[in-house]
Write a protein that holds these residues in place. Sequence first.
Motif, PDB file in Angstrom:
ATOM      1  N   ASP A   1      34.707  27.445  34.075  1.00 32.00           N
ATOM      2  CA  ASP A   1      36.210  26.985  33.411  1.00 32.00           C
ATOM      3  C   ASP A   1      37.240  26.679  34.623  1.00 32.00           C
ATOM      4  OD1 ASP A   1      34.780  27.322  31.083  1.00 32.00           O
ATOM      5  OD2 ASP A   1      35.607  29.192  30.998  1.00 32.00           O
ATOM      6  N   GLY A   2      37.250  27.674  35.669  1.00 30.43           N
ATOM      7  CA  GLY A   2      38.319  27.164  36.757  1.00 30.43           C
ATOM      8  C   GLY A   2      37.765  26.412  38.006  1.00 30.43           C
ATOM      9  N   PRO A   3      38.847  25.920  38.682  1.00 33.43           N
ATOM     10  CA  PRO A   3      38.546  25.034  39.751  1.00 33.43           C
ATOM     11  C   PRO A   3      38.099  25.909  40.956  1.00 33.43           C
ATOM     12  CG  PRO A   3      40.910  25.472  39.511  1.00 33.43           C
ATOM     13  CD  PRO A   3      40.395  26.041  38.318  1.00 33.43           C
ATOM     14  N   LEU A   4      37.172  25.415  41.852  1.00 35.53           N
ATOM     15  CA  LEU A   4      36.597  26.279  42.671  1.00 35.53           C
ATOM     16  C   LEU A   4      37.932  26.520  43.890  1.00 35.53           C
ATOM     17  CD1 LEU A   4      33.281  24.362  43.455  1.00 35.53           C
ATOM     18  CD2 LEU A   4      33.724  26.333  42.289  1.00 35.53           C
ATOM     19  N   GLU A   5      38.668  25.719  44.110  1.00 30.09           N
ATOM     20  CA  GLU A   5      39.908  26.127  44.981  1.00 30.09           C
ATOM     21  C   GLU A   5      40.403  27.449  44.649  1.00 30.09           C
ATOM     22  OE1 GLU A   5      39.488  23.309  43.571  1.00 30.09           O
ATOM     23  OE2 GLU A   5      38.892  21.861  44.762  1.00 30.09           O
ATOM     24  N   ALA A   6      40.429  27.628  43.332  1.00 27.75           N
ATOM     25  CA  ALA A   6      41.200  29.088  42.853  1.00 27.75           C
ATOM     26  C   ALA A   6      40.435  30.262  43.360  1.00 27.75           C
ATOM     27  CB  ALA A   6      41.261  29.284  41.375  1.00 27.75           C
ATOM     28  N   ILE A   7      39.071  30.256  43.514  1.00 25.02           N
ATOM     29  CA  ILE A   7      38.102  31.356  43.621  1.00 25.02           C
ATOM     30  C   ILE A   7      37.619  31.404  45.469  1.00 25.02           C
ATOM     31  CG2 ILE A   7      37.485  31.662  41.352  1.00 25.02           C
ATOM     32  CD1 ILE A   7      34.854  30.793  42.001  1.00 25.02           C
ATOM     33  N   GLY A   8      37.212  29.945  45.925  1.00 21.94           N
ATOM     34  CA  GLY A   8      36.885  29.871  46.961  1.00 21.94           C
ATOM     35  C   GLY A   8      35.414  30.351  47.460  1.00 21.94           C
ATOM     36  N   THR A   9      34.959  30.186  48.472  1.00 21.79           N
ATOM     37  CA  THR A   9      33.567  30.412  48.614  1.00 21.79           C
ATOM     38  C   THR A   9      33.285  32.027  48.420  1.00 21.79           C
ATOM     39  OG1 THR A   9      33.919  30.577  51.189  1.00 21.79           O
ATOM     40  CG2 THR A   9      33.310  28.252  50.199  1.00 21.79           C
TER      41      THR A   9
ATOM     42  N   PRO B   1      22.316  51.830  34.289  1.00 24.49           N
ATOM     43  CA  PRO B   1      22.716  50.395  33.927  1.00 24.49           C
ATOM     44  C   PRO B   1      24.262  50.662  33.788  1.00 24.49           C
ATOM     45  CG  PRO B   1      20.603  50.179  33.001  1.00 24.49           C
ATOM     46  CD  PRO B   1      20.910  51.917  33.584  1.00 24.49           C
ATOM     47  N   LEU B   2      24.757  51.582  32.993  1.00 28.09           N
ATOM     48  CA  LEU B   2      26.002  52.116  32.812  1.00 28.09           C
ATOM     49  C   LEU B   2      26.951  52.004  33.878  1.00 28.09           C
ATOM     50  CD1 LEU B   2      28.476  52.232  30.731  1.00 28.09           C
ATOM     51  CD2 LEU B   2      27.439  54.697  30.418  1.00 28.09           C
ATOM     52  N   VAL B   3      26.262  52.988  34.875  1.00 22.71           N
ATOM     53  CA  VAL B   3      27.243  53.246  36.196  1.00 22.71           C
ATOM     54  C   VAL B   3      27.283  51.863  37.075  1.00 22.71           C
ATOM     55  CG1 VAL B   3      27.039  54.487  38.438  1.00 22.71           C
ATOM     56  CG2 VAL B   3      26.154  55.539  36.184  1.00 22.71           C
ATOM     57  N   ARG B   4      26.368  51.033  36.864  1.00 19.88           N
ATOM     58  CA  ARG B   4      26.316  49.769  37.720  1.00 19.88           C
ATOM     59  C   ARG B   4      27.507  48.729  36.992  1.00 19.88           C
ATOM     60  NH1 ARG B   4      20.216  48.308  39.741  1.00 19.88           N
ATOM     61  NH2 ARG B   4      19.866  50.111  41.044  1.00 19.88           N
ATOM     62  N   MET B   5      27.194  48.844  35.610  1.00 22.21           N
ATOM     63  CA  MET B   5      28.195  47.993  34.813  1.00 22.21           C
ATOM     64  C   MET B   5      29.617  48.331  34.919  1.00 22.21           C
ATOM     65  SD  MET B   5      27.435  45.176  33.576  1.00 22.21           S
ATOM     66  CE  MET B   5      25.712  45.636  33.131  1.00 22.21           C
ATOM     67  N   ARG B   6      29.889  49.772  35.061  1.00 21.60           N
ATOM     68  CA  ARG B   6      31.220  50.201  35.341  1.00 21.60           C
ATOM     69  C   ARG B   6      31.652  49.788  36.573  1.00 21.60           C
ATOM     70  NH1 ARG B   6      30.748  56.273  32.923  1.00 21.60           N
ATOM     71  NH2 ARG B   6      30.912  55.853  30.571  1.00 21.60           N
ATOM     72  N   LEU B   7      30.832  49.734  37.684  1.00 22.48           N
ATOM     73  CA  LEU B   7      31.166  49.395  38.960  1.00 22.48           C
ATOM     74  C   LEU B   7      31.560  47.947  39.094  1.00 22.48           C
ATOM     75  CD1 LEU B   7      28.931  51.210  41.205  1.00 22.48           C
ATOM     76  CD2 LEU B   7      31.123  51.887  41.020  1.00 22.48           C
ATOM     77  N   MET B   8      30.810  47.211  38.312  1.00 21.24           N
ATOM     78  CA  MET B   8      31.221  45.746  38.263  1.00 21.24           C
ATOM     79  C   MET B   8      32.505  45.319  37.667  1.00 21.24           C
ATOM     80  SD  MET B   8      27.353  43.876  38.207  1.00 21.24           S
ATOM     81  CE  MET B   8      26.575  44.727  36.819  1.00 21.24           C
ATOM     82  N   ALA B   9      32.445  46.177  36.487  1.00 20.47           N
ATOM     83  CA  ALA B   9      33.938  45.887  35.664  1.00 20.47           C
ATOM     84  C   ALA B   9      35.153  46.122  36.526  1.00 20.47           C
ATOM     85  CB  ALA B   9      33.924  46.448  34.564  1.00 20.47           C
ATOM     86  N   VAL B  10      35.056  47.313  37.277  1.00 21.80           N
ATOM     87  CA  VAL B  10      36.156  47.822  38.111  1.00 21.80           C
ATOM     88  C   VAL B  10      36.336  46.602  39.177  1.00 21.80           C
ATOM     89  CG1 VAL B  10      36.899  49.399  39.794  1.00 21.80           C
ATOM     90  CG2 VAL B  10      35.863  50.250  37.682  1.00 21.80           C
ATOM     91  N   LEU B  11      35.104  46.167  39.670  1.00 17.26           N
ATOM     92  CA  LEU B  11      35.427  45.218  40.729  1.00 17.26           C
ATOM     93  C   LEU B  11      35.971  43.829  40.347  1.00 17.26           C
ATOM     94  CD1 LEU B  11      32.196  45.593  42.884  1.00 17.26           C
ATOM     95  CD2 LEU B  11      34.309  46.603  43.372  1.00 17.26           C
ATOM     96  N   VAL B  12      35.591  43.413  39.085  1.00 14.64           N
ATOM     97  CA  VAL B  12      35.999  42.455  38.425  1.00 14.64           C
ATOM     98  C   VAL B  12      37.543  42.399  38.302  1.00 14.64           C
ATOM     99  CG1 VAL B  12      35.961  40.867  36.218  1.00 14.64           C
ATOM    100  CG2 VAL B  12      33.814  41.536  37.312  1.00 14.64           C
ATOM    101  N   ASP B  13      38.066  43.612  37.844  1.00 10.60           N
ATOM    102  CA  ASP B  13      39.238  43.587  37.672  1.00 10.60           C
ATOM    103  C   ASP B  13      40.231  43.629  38.794  1.00 10.60           C
ATOM    104  OD1 ASP B  13      38.926  43.803  34.963  1.00 10.60           O
ATOM    105  OD2 ASP B  13      38.681  46.210  34.662  1.00 10.60           O
ATOM    106  N   ASP B  14      39.767  44.356  39.927  1.00  9.76           N
ATOM    107  CA  ASP B  14      40.409  44.402  41.188  1.00  9.76           C
ATOM    108  C   ASP B  14      40.486  43.113  41.720  1.00  9.76           C
ATOM    109  OD1 ASP B  14      40.905  47.015  40.509  1.00  9.76           O
ATOM    110  OD2 ASP B  14      39.580  47.714  41.799  1.00  9.76           O
ATOM    111  N   CYS B  15      39.612  42.309  41.828  1.00  9.50           N
ATOM    112  CA  CYS B  15      39.302  41.193  42.538  1.00  9.50           C
ATOM    113  C   CYS B  15      39.691  39.538  41.849  1.00  9.50           C
ATOM    114  CB  CYS B  15      37.660  41.016  43.048  1.00  9.50           C
ATOM    115  SG  CYS B  15      37.375  42.194  43.990  1.00  9.50           S
ATOM    116  N   LYS B  16      40.331  40.124  40.683  1.00 15.63           N
ATOM    117  CA  LYS B  16      40.523  38.955  39.873  1.00 15.63           C
ATOM    118  C   LYS B  16      41.796  38.036  40.561  1.00 15.63           C
ATOM    119  CE  LYS B  16      40.347  39.629  35.369  1.00 15.63           C
ATOM    120  NZ  LYS B  16      40.762  40.286  34.175  1.00 15.63           N
TER     121      LYS B  16
END
Length: 930
Positions: A318-326, A385-400
């Motif tokens: 959905d978003g442009p590539l300029e918004a997230i970068g390489t 998987p719950l531990v990994r998914m929690r980590l990925m969700a935390v990273l998603v929130d911090d790196c948004k």
Amino acid sequence: MEGDVVSDLVRQLVVRIFPVVNRGGGGGGGGEEKNSSSNVVSSNGSSGQPLRKGSGAAAAAAAVVSESIVDRAHRYAMRIIGSRISPSLANDEGAMAEAIKRQLVQENRSSDALTFADLHRRLSLQSGPGSLENRWSLLYLLRAISDDQRRERAETRGTAFPYTSTLSAPAVRGGLPALPENVSRSNNFFSLGEQQTPTAAAAGELHSQQHSQAIEPSSGVLILSKDDGDVRAAAVAEYVEIHQTETEVTEMALVRDIVYACQGIDGKYVKFNKDADGFLIEETLRVPRATRTLVRRLCEVGWLFQRVKNHISESLEDGPLEAIGTVGQAFCAALQEELSDYYRLMAVLEGQVHNPVPFMLTSDGMKSTGSYLSLRRLSVWLAEPLVRMRLMAVLVDDCKTLRGGAMAGAIHMHAQHGDPLVRTFLRRLLRQVCSPLFEMVRRWVLEGEVDDYYGEFFVVAQAVKAELLWREGYQLQTAMLPSFIPEPLAQRILRTGKSINFLRVCCSDQGWAQSAADAVAAAGASASGGSLGYGETEALEALVVEAAGRIDKHLIQIMYNRYRFRDHCLAIKRYLLLGQGDFIQYLMDLVGPELVMPANTLSSFKLSGTLESAVRASNAQYDDSDVLDRLRVRMMPHSDGDRGWDVFSLDYSVRDPLTTLFTEEVMGKYLKIFNFLWRLKRVEHALSATWQTMKPNCAIARLSLNEEGGGQSQLTVVLRRCQTLRNEMNHFVTNLQYYIMFEVLEYSWANFLEEMEEAHDLDELIAAHDKYLGSILEKALLGERSQLLCKTLFALFDLILRFRGLADRLYENAREVQARSDIALREKAKRDAPKARDGQRRLSTAHLSGDFLGSMGEEMDGLAVEYSSLLEGFIAQLPAQQHVDLKFLSFRLDFSEFYTQQHMGMSTSHLRILRNPLKNTRPSWEKKCG
């Protein structure tokens, strides 16, 4: 209310552990019994056979005894639940292991002790998923079981029953005391040490045929034997039946819906609730609260999965590539790869939902089948998987809202974790995320290219002129600097790429390519880009150090050899800093007559010709033509009333790439120093010209031999005062000039040459040159902290120039008086004119000279007082300066502390009387001249 529920549950558990004979209702004592509860014991290890009708009395007695046992076990269990018993042992795994080995050695089981030590070592080395965390509890449990078995063998030796201390073990080891017996020994079903009643005989007959027994010794301890497998299976089947009657939804259906929810899909019973922000079982369904809690906890994986998946789709689709970068794209790709593993796990679990496996036996001996997956098994499958998914969700929130190096730095901060599972997962993720960033670093260090289309690199390029390329063309953007790259390393990375671009753009040199290739070969195979990434900080630093050393060395050689930086610095020192003395003297003599004119009447072309004449007349003519061509005249902006001395200056023209070091600001500092030195040289030149004017002092002093004229004597006193003041001024200017030329310029130049030889890169060379200029400005009283002192110094210079004009007027008048006197003497010798007439003429001349000398004496006195005041103030301010070299200047100017004493102990009026006596007396030096 909750206590009653807990008590009921404990009683149901006790009833299932201790079978109780159910007497049929309706008052009949011999009604039909259920197989699941009426089978007290059976012979030959078999169960499920009903008692004979002839043994009704024995069954009644057994029922009474069993109910008594259940009551006592129930009350004891409630006491344990309500107590605060806790272990008094320290949680020390090593001590427990040593105790077990020591026990084995004491029992002459050395081989078992060695085997145990090896097994314990292998158990301790295991880490990661599936490893045992609480190993001390396991060792404590094994030792406790061993102690119970050892005690059991010792206490039951010589008896026919296996003796266990299941219920009384806490009381025996100091726990809760045993309950008092409520039933008399005569009513016990098994009573040790007494003669058996007929009921007991019947029970003994049953005991000879059965393995499952309930024994109650006189100490109040209940002894249980192991139940047969069929009895346990029947109890489990009964529990399953009861659970199914209380639950409207089967466990298999819930498991299936949970697997769907873990993939973000609503099931039949488990659906996403927006208000609760999670997957829940519908409220209308009849499901136990514990099951609802477990389902929601398992469905947390699906809720986290949705957050991660939505972030990936929003960023990539959905978003442009300029918004997230390489770097953001690499982050999403790494998350997508982790989700691929998660998808495979979900496929396995979904296949296991429909995979039936043997579960238990029914009461009729048939095998009952059910789903392999249960809620408990599913919780085990989803733990990691719950531990990994929690980590990925935390990273998603911090790196948004982060991009580039800032995103990589934020993920790196999460990787600083003590859990090996978390650390390994994030390192694997970071290696993919940082791959574009390290590729940017590699290209910048080895090729000088900023491969940053979306503004993610910590090096920012700007479009500037060639002379500003080094200083302003590339900057370090600290906001995009990841935390795993230290700032000194980042500065070296920045300088290495700048050096390549400077050589390529400003110097038109391609020799850096070979230096970069040599750096790659010296750094190793990792520098080629194959394994250069996160976790390879040492390899990155090795590559940067090798590249920076070779490229900077090549750049310094280009600046010294091809563009002759040392020669140009020496030329500026000789011409702009007045180091070429003969050239400066010739130039001042030639341009002096022209610079006294108004500034707006001067011609720069004519002054340029005068400059060339000064070059040809001095040793400067032997310098390199390239250096002489760069030397030119520069006229500064002027205002009304300015003279040529105020606007004249010399300039030295530099070209690329030397403009990187000799910037406009640097050349402005050189111009400021030149103007100061030129003004000082002008003052020194003026005093020298005044001395040349004072040469006929002895001839003029002969006028004082005429005793009849008082004007000549007054002229002698004024001339003496003028010469004294000139010597005082010359002392100040000479010492100041010596301090500036030797202790400031030469000393700073020697330090600059040493730092120039030690410079390893262009930044160090620029820093050494700036330090050289700063040292001159600070020591020469031209810095910001010496502005007040500099104003006083310039006021002294102006006063000396005023003195030069006053002395010129005095000696011009003195020569005129001398000429008139000579003419009068010659005329007296040739004519016989009356003496009265000649005396009248001499008196008229003396009268005119006396008026002039009186006004000159007053001006000289005022100038002397003003000069003394300024000089004493200047010397008094020198010790307050911070630079230590100015103390030497103070010592030179006031080595006898004459000015200090005059400034601190005498008033201005006293000073005027003391230092400016104008008396009509003939000094001793006049007599010698006469």
